[in-house]
Scaffold this motif. Structure first.
Motif, short mmCIF file in Angstrom:
data_model
loop_
_atom_site.label_atom_id
_atom_site.label_comp_id
_atom_site.label_asym_id
_atom_site.label_seq_id
_atom_site.Cartn_x
_atom_site.Cartn_y
_atom_site.Cartn_z
N ILE A 130 2.65 16.72 -41.25
CA ILE A 130 2.19 16.54 -42.64
C ILE A 130 0.70 16.22 -42.66
CG2 ILE A 130 2.44 15.15 -44.73
CD1 ILE A 130 5.38 14.77 -43.93
N LEU A 131 0.24 15.37 -41.75
CA LEU A 131 -1.19 15.06 -41.69
C LEU A 131 -2.01 16.29 -41.34
CD1 LEU A 131 -1.05 11.57 -39.94
CD2 LEU A 131 -1.81 12.02 -42.28
N ASP A 132 -1.48 17.12 -40.45
CA ASP A 132 -2.18 18.38 -40.13
C ASP A 132 -2.28 19.27 -41.36
OD1 ASP A 132 -2.50 17.61 -37.52
OD2 ASP A 132 -0.81 18.78 -36.75
N ARG A 133 -1.25 19.24 -42.16
CA ARG A 133 -1.26 20.02 -43.40
C ARG A 133 -2.39 19.55 -44.33
NH1 ARG A 133 3.82 19.85 -47.59
NH2 ARG A 133 2.93 21.17 -49.25
N LEU A 134 -2.71 18.26 -44.26
CA LEU A 134 -3.79 17.70 -45.07
C LEU A 134 -5.15 17.79 -44.40
CD1 LEU A 134 -1.99 14.45 -46.33
CD2 LEU A 134 -2.58 16.46 -47.71
N GLY A 135 -5.16 18.22 -43.14
CA GLY A 135 -6.42 18.29 -42.42
C GLY A 135 -6.89 16.95 -41.91
N SER A 136 -5.97 16.00 -41.75
CA SER A 136 -6.32 14.65 -41.29
C SER A 136 -6.05 14.51 -39.79
CB SER A 136 -5.50 13.60 -42.05
OG SER A 136 -5.69 12.32 -41.49
N THR A 137 -6.96 13.84 -39.10
CA THR A 137 -6.82 13.63 -37.65
C THR A 137 -6.39 12.21 -37.31
OG1 THR A 137 -9.18 13.06 -37.48
CG2 THR A 137 -8.56 15.38 -37.15
N VAL A 138 -5.88 11.48 -38.29
CA VAL A 138 -5.45 10.09 -38.07
C VAL A 138 -4.38 10.03 -36.98
CG1 VAL A 138 -4.29 8.10 -39.12
CG2 VAL A 138 -6.01 9.36 -40.41
N ASP A 139 -4.50 9.05 -36.10
CA ASP A 139 -3.53 8.83 -35.03
C ASP A 139 -2.24 8.27 -35.64
OD1 ASP A 139 -2.04 8.08 -32.83
OD2 ASP A 139 -3.62 6.90 -31.88
N VAL A 140 -1.11 8.95 -35.44
CA VAL A 140 0.14 8.54 -36.07
C VAL A 140 0.68 7.23 -35.49
CG1 VAL A 140 0.77 10.87 -36.73
CG2 VAL A 140 1.54 9.96 -34.51
N ASP A 141 0.18 6.81 -34.34
CA ASP A 141 0.65 5.56 -33.73
C ASP A 141 -0.21 4.36 -34.11
OD1 ASP A 141 2.84 6.66 -32.28
OD2 ASP A 141 1.41 7.50 -30.84
N GLN A 142 -1.28 4.60 -34.83
CA GLN A 142 -2.17 3.50 -35.20
C GLN A 142 -1.56 2.67 -36.33
OE1 GLN A 142 -6.11 4.91 -35.93
NE2 GLN A 142 -7.04 2.88 -35.94
N ARG A 143 -1.83 1.36 -36.30
CA ARG A 143 -1.32 0.48 -37.36
C ARG A 143 -2.13 0.69 -38.63
NH1 ARG A 143 1.30 -4.53 -35.63
NH2 ARG A 143 0.03 -5.69 -37.13
N LEU A 144 -1.45 0.60 -39.77
CA LEU A 144 -2.10 0.86 -41.04
C LEU A 144 -3.27 -0.08 -41.29
CD1 LEU A 144 -2.05 2.18 -43.93
CD2 LEU A 144 -0.49 3.12 -42.26
N GLU A 145 -3.12 -1.35 -40.95
CA GLU A 145 -4.16 -2.32 -41.26
C GLU A 145 -5.46 -2.05 -40.49
OE1 GLU A 145 -2.39 -6.03 -40.30
OE2 GLU A 145 -2.20 -5.61 -38.15
N ASP A 146 -5.41 -1.21 -39.48
CA ASP A 146 -6.60 -0.89 -38.71
C ASP A 146 -7.32 0.36 -39.22
OD1 ASP A 146 -6.08 -3.04 -36.99
OD2 ASP A 146 -4.79 -1.83 -35.71
N LEU A 147 -6.78 0.98 -40.26
CA LEU A 147 -7.38 2.20 -40.79
C LEU A 147 -8.39 1.90 -41.90
CD1 LEU A 147 -4.32 4.62 -41.20
CD2 LEU A 147 -5.88 4.42 -39.26
#
Length: 501
Positions: A130-147
């Protein structure tokens, strides 16, 4: 326009809603096609939030029907709305900060299919797709509070899509994003539209509406003012349809105060974000801080307000060294921080205006046995009158007030803490042009009475309008200081980002 079908994705017929005999929506009807990006506009109090809550199933309309892809949707049921493919991304993000990106994204899917087991590998794979569909490179294992906030915005949208949203409703998605981050979001939304997703885009930034959307729906005082192709109406026409004729607001006096004492000085401040920041601020000045997300502007205000500690450097108040380890210590010395997020950092939305303002002085008065309901009412009433919120809102839950009124209640509570220095972080976030003008006038008046005010805003035009000085930051450092009369939005953007053009 990316229309892929002649069948309406969303059809609303005759939606009406009233609260306590006050008509909030009156006979609203509209249609949105698959692949269409529709702007939903209106001044604060026009009925946008109520309409979104009805579409999401959070509110039951008094009259009217909702259809998705030609099929009726049960109103007043969040589950029915989700099952029909309606997904809402609220202005205040609804995520789990202590969980991973993948866990946040698939949470909606799990709630929709509670008996379907998803392994950790499956969750990560689904989130990544889904993130690839949005063009996002966010790490799926990263905690939300660190984004960053912009990355969290992408996660919220991804979660909505994971639930199977064919209709995506975005409520002020760019209100805390920089221009560069907005560009990334718009590219993702255009990709979704090209794939057939219908998008309702709520924003007070009319230049974004012109750039992104295919069509415009405008509400005014709970009624449908009209529908337009975006290309057929200019910003002046949109503004007039939203608010009618508005008297021009007289802005701040020209020129910075230069003949007053230095009230606040920072020397060589270091934090995890800030790097060797030094500046001085005079009494009665309005000082703006311009920068993209992560530049350090918000962190600088948080240091001043005792929200985050420093690792090195010195802060002086009236030439006296201070070291704030807590917000309460800063407030005691007259530095009051107004957070950017009304819901999570500032207000109790399920409580009244009186309760929210009273929270600022109840602790101060109760030990002296000066507190009673009459005193609370008198003090709160005086404060909401000062910030120009209607007095009938005193005993109204904030959930039922517009964003502009909520923001002024928060400002009123900050003022009840008797600040000498008021620290405003995105203080007009998500409010319309008229409400923004009222808040600007209040800030200007406070400064003319001697209060020192520091402002961070994601809207550079706002800083140009009301500030005496503008300090530009990049990567935790001050890179320039300019006079507002010498720059425009584009010039500030260039100063705030070496990659901006």
């Amino acid at each position: 326009m990316n229309r892929v079908s002649q069948t309406s994705c969303l059809k609303i017929e005759g939606i009406s809603k009233a609260f306590n005999n006050h008509q909030v929506l009156s006979d609203i009807s509209l249609e949105i096609e698959p692949g269409e990006i529709r702007a939903l506009l209106g001044a604060n109090g026009a009925g946008k939030s109520t309409l979104i809550k009805i579409l999401s199933g959070a509110l039951v309309p008094d009259n009217g029907e909702i259809f998705v892809s030609g099929k009726p949707v049960q109103t007043g049921s969040i589950g029915a709305a989700r099952s029909a493919g309606i997904a809402v991304v609220n202005q205040e993000l609804m995520l789990f900060p202590d969980r991973s990106v993948a866990e946040n994204i698939v949470a909606a899917n799990i709630s929709a299919k509670p008996f379907v087991f998803l392994s950790a590998t499956s969750r990560r794979k689904m989130a990544r797709q889904i993130l690839d569909r949005l063009g996002s490179t966010v790490d799926v294992d990263q905690r939300l509070e660190d984004l960053s906030l912009s990355d969290r915005q992408f996660v919220e949208i991804a979660r909505a899509l994971c639930a199977g949203g064919d209709l995506l409703i975005l409520d002020e998605p760019t209100s805390a994003l920089s221009a560069v981050e907005c560009d990334g979001l718009f590219k993702a939304l255009k990709v979704l539209a090209s794939q057939g997703t219908a998008i309702v885009f709520v924003s007070h930034r009319l230049d974004e509406v012109k750039e992104l959307t295919d069509s415009v729906t405008i509400l005014r005082d709970g009624k449908l003012e009209g529908n337009w192709e975006t290309s057929s109406i200019d910003i002046e026409g949109i503004t007039h349809a939203m608010v009618g004729d508005v008297e021009p607001t007289i802005r701040r006096r020209t020129g910075a105060k230069v003949d007053t004492n230095t009230v606040l000085e920072l020397k060589n401040i270091e934090t995890d974000i800030l790097n060797d920041v030094s500046l001085s601020i005079k009494e009665g000045q309005i000082v703006g801080f311009a920068g993209l997300e992560g530049s350090g502007t918000s962190a600088l205000l948080e240091v001043m307000g005792g929200v985050i500690p420093t690792k090195a450097g010195d802060l002086f108040l009236d030439e006296i060294p201070k070291s704030f380890k807590h917000v309460a210590e800063a407030i005691a010395d007259g530095l009051v921080f107004m957070p950017p997020e009304r819901k999570h950092g500032g207000l109790w939305l399920d409580r009244t205006s009186k309760y929210n303002i009273a929270a600022a002085f109840v602790q101060r008065l109760a030990p002296l046995k000066l507190l009673n309901d009459r005193k609370i009412t008198q003090t709160s009433l005086a404060r909401i009158e000062e910030v120009q919120v209607r007095t009938t809102a005193l005993d109204t839950e904030l959930n039922f007030l517009s964003g502009g009124n909520q923001q002024r209640v928060l400002l009123g509570r900050c003022l009840e803490q008797n600040p000498r220095i008021l620290l405003l972080n995105d203080f007009t976030r998500g409010v319309d042009v008229k409400a923004k003008g009222l808040i600007h006038d209040i800030v200007v008046q406070l400064a003319s009475e001697g209060m020192t005010i520091c402002i961070v805003s994601s809207e550079f035009g706002e800083l140009i309008q009301i500030c005496d000085r503008i300090i530009c930051m990049q990567k935790g450092q001050i890179v320039a200081e300019v006079a507002p009369e010498d720059v425009d939005d584009l010039a500030l953007l260039r100063l705030a980002s070496s990659t901006a053009t």
